[in-house]
Design a protein around this motif. Structure first.
Motif, PDB file in Angstrom:
ATOM      1  N   TRP A 220      -5.638   5.059   5.588  1.00 12.13           N
ATOM      2  CA  TRP A 220      -4.647   4.270   4.799  1.00 12.13           C
ATOM      3  C   TRP A 220      -3.146   4.169   5.710  1.00 12.13           C
TER       4      TRP A 220
ATOM      5  N   ALA B 184       0.731  -1.174   0.084  1.00 13.71           N
ATOM      6  CA  ALA B 184       0.001  -0.086  -0.100  1.00 13.71           C
ATOM      7  C   ALA B 184       0.670   1.209  -0.019  1.00 13.71           C
TER       8      ALA B 184
ATOM      9  N   GLN C 189      -4.973  -2.974   3.152  1.00 14.24           N
ATOM     10  CA  GLN C 189      -6.088  -2.163   3.350  1.00 14.24           C
ATOM     11  C   GLN C 189      -7.409  -2.248   3.288  1.00 14.24           C
TER      12      GLN C 189
ATOM     13  N   TRP D   5      -9.731   3.224  -1.340  1.00 10.84           N
ATOM     14  CA  TRP D   5      -9.516   3.270   0.156  1.00 10.84           C
ATOM     15  C   TRP D   5      -9.525   4.673   0.548  1.00 10.84           C
TER      16      TRP D   5
END
Lengths: 283, 80
Positions: free
Chosen positions: A223, A124, A231, A218
């Protein structure tokens, strides 16, 4: 009008005269199983969001949309009348963040789709620049979908000019869309676009654009790169979590959703739509 | 659609024709089942009859789009 394809959450019809009709249903698929309970307005919300993006991107590339109003009454609000195109056999993916198969390829090779990335990235993480990671639905000999290189795209579409346009358009649309969404507190981690050629050979944007069915959304305030378990999806996490909590084995048929789960899931789709567009959902 | 020159026929079209035929015969047919399985079946019948099932190119291109929603996207693009 005749149905020519039926997916878990979307259907395709061919209209008299040759136009196509893309219909988004209210069905929700979780762990690749369509649940037996609909989420009211989901199809309308995704169609409206896609139509909003198509309009915003109209100065970037022509699109296949003829109308979202001139559709059969039974599908009002949830359908797009489209021009049929000769679709290109490539899924054009832009990534601004590293996750999923891209992360695995990076961990193995230090690169994704031939694009070398900095060392030390975790799940991520935001990439220094968005990257183009095309793929194809044709399975490889190993039986798995894999990313293809830019040279593979050239071969698939038969033209380096078109392949170059696909890359530039995909990244341009992603950059614009991701920037807009980020302003509204939504991260678009990556997205998949599909293109075709119209009767004049003009490259044309097709399918749907920057919806949660073709992108990863997201919440910016949730985050957390490197988060254990990955996520959390902005709009589907609630129904995912609920479905797991029922003890469901993730095989067909899925569990029926109680009213409160339906309402909470619908509220998230509405929230995503309103955040990104800045409009109020009044349907 | 059908093309008598090269012995091809659209299996999607065939499924709709069979539906109408059975409806005309008064049978309680519905179209609630697995549509793609029906098209596969129509394709098999065409091959058995010596015809090549062929969906018009412009429709065929759209049929390969992802109609399965976010999880299908995640599975294919992300492997999860």
């Amino acid at each position: 009008m005749k149905k020519v394809h039926s997916g878990k959450v979307r259907d395709l019809y061919e209209l008299d005269g040759g136009d196509l009709l893309l219909v988004a249903t209210d069905r929700v698929s979780v762990y690749d199983v369509a649940l037996p309970t609909d989420v009211p307005d989901k199809g309308k919300l995704l169609t409206s969001l896609s139509a909003w993006w198509f309009e915003r991107m109209a100065d970037v590339v022509p699109n296949h949309v003829i109308s979202v109003d001139d559709v059969p009454e039974e599908f009002a609000g949830r359908a797009m009348r489209c021009r049929p195109l000769r679709m290109l056999p490539v899924e054009c993916i832009a990534r601004g963040y590293l996750t999923g198969l891209g992360l695995r390829e990076y961990q193995r090779d230090g690169a994704v789709s031939g694009v070398t990335l900095p060392e030390g990235l975790v799940d991520a993480d935001r990439l220094p620049e968005p990257i183009f990671t095309p793929t194809t639905k044709l399975q490889t000999e190993s039986g798995h979908d894999e990313f293809i290189t830019f040279d593979d795209v050239v071969e698939a579409v038969g033209s380096s000019d078109i392949a170059e346009q696909l890359r530039e358009l995909t990244l341009d649309i992603y950059r614009r869309g991701a920037a807009r969404a980020l302003e509204q507190g939504v991260i678009i981690a990556d997205t998949k676009l599909e293109f075709g050629l119209d009767a004049n050979g003009t490259l044309t944007l097709a399918d749907e654009v920057l919806t949660s069915d073709s992108s990863r959304f997201w919440r910016l305030d949730e985050w957390q790169p490197g988060r254990p378990g990955g996520q959390r999806s902005y709009d589907k996490q609630y129904v995912r979590d609920w479905s797991v909590s029922t003890g469901w084995d993730k095989t067909y048929p899925g569990p029926a959703m109680p009213d409160d789960v339906v309402a909470a899931t619908r509220a998230r789709y509405v929230e995503v739509y309103e955040r990104i567009t800045g409009l109020t959902w009044s349907n | 659609m059908s093309n008598s020159d090269d012995n091809t026929y659209d299996p999607v079209h065939l499924t709709h024709e069979v539906f109408r035929l059975l409806l005309d015969k008064g049978l309680p047919v519905t179209r609630d089942g697995d549509f793609d399985a029906a098209v596969d079946g129509a394709s098999a019948i065409l091959r058995w009859l010596g015809l090549e099932p062929e969906i018009p190119a412009q429709v065929a291109g759209y049929r390969r789009l992802d109609y399965n929603g976010q999880l299908g996207y995640n599975r294919r693009i992300h492997g999860d």
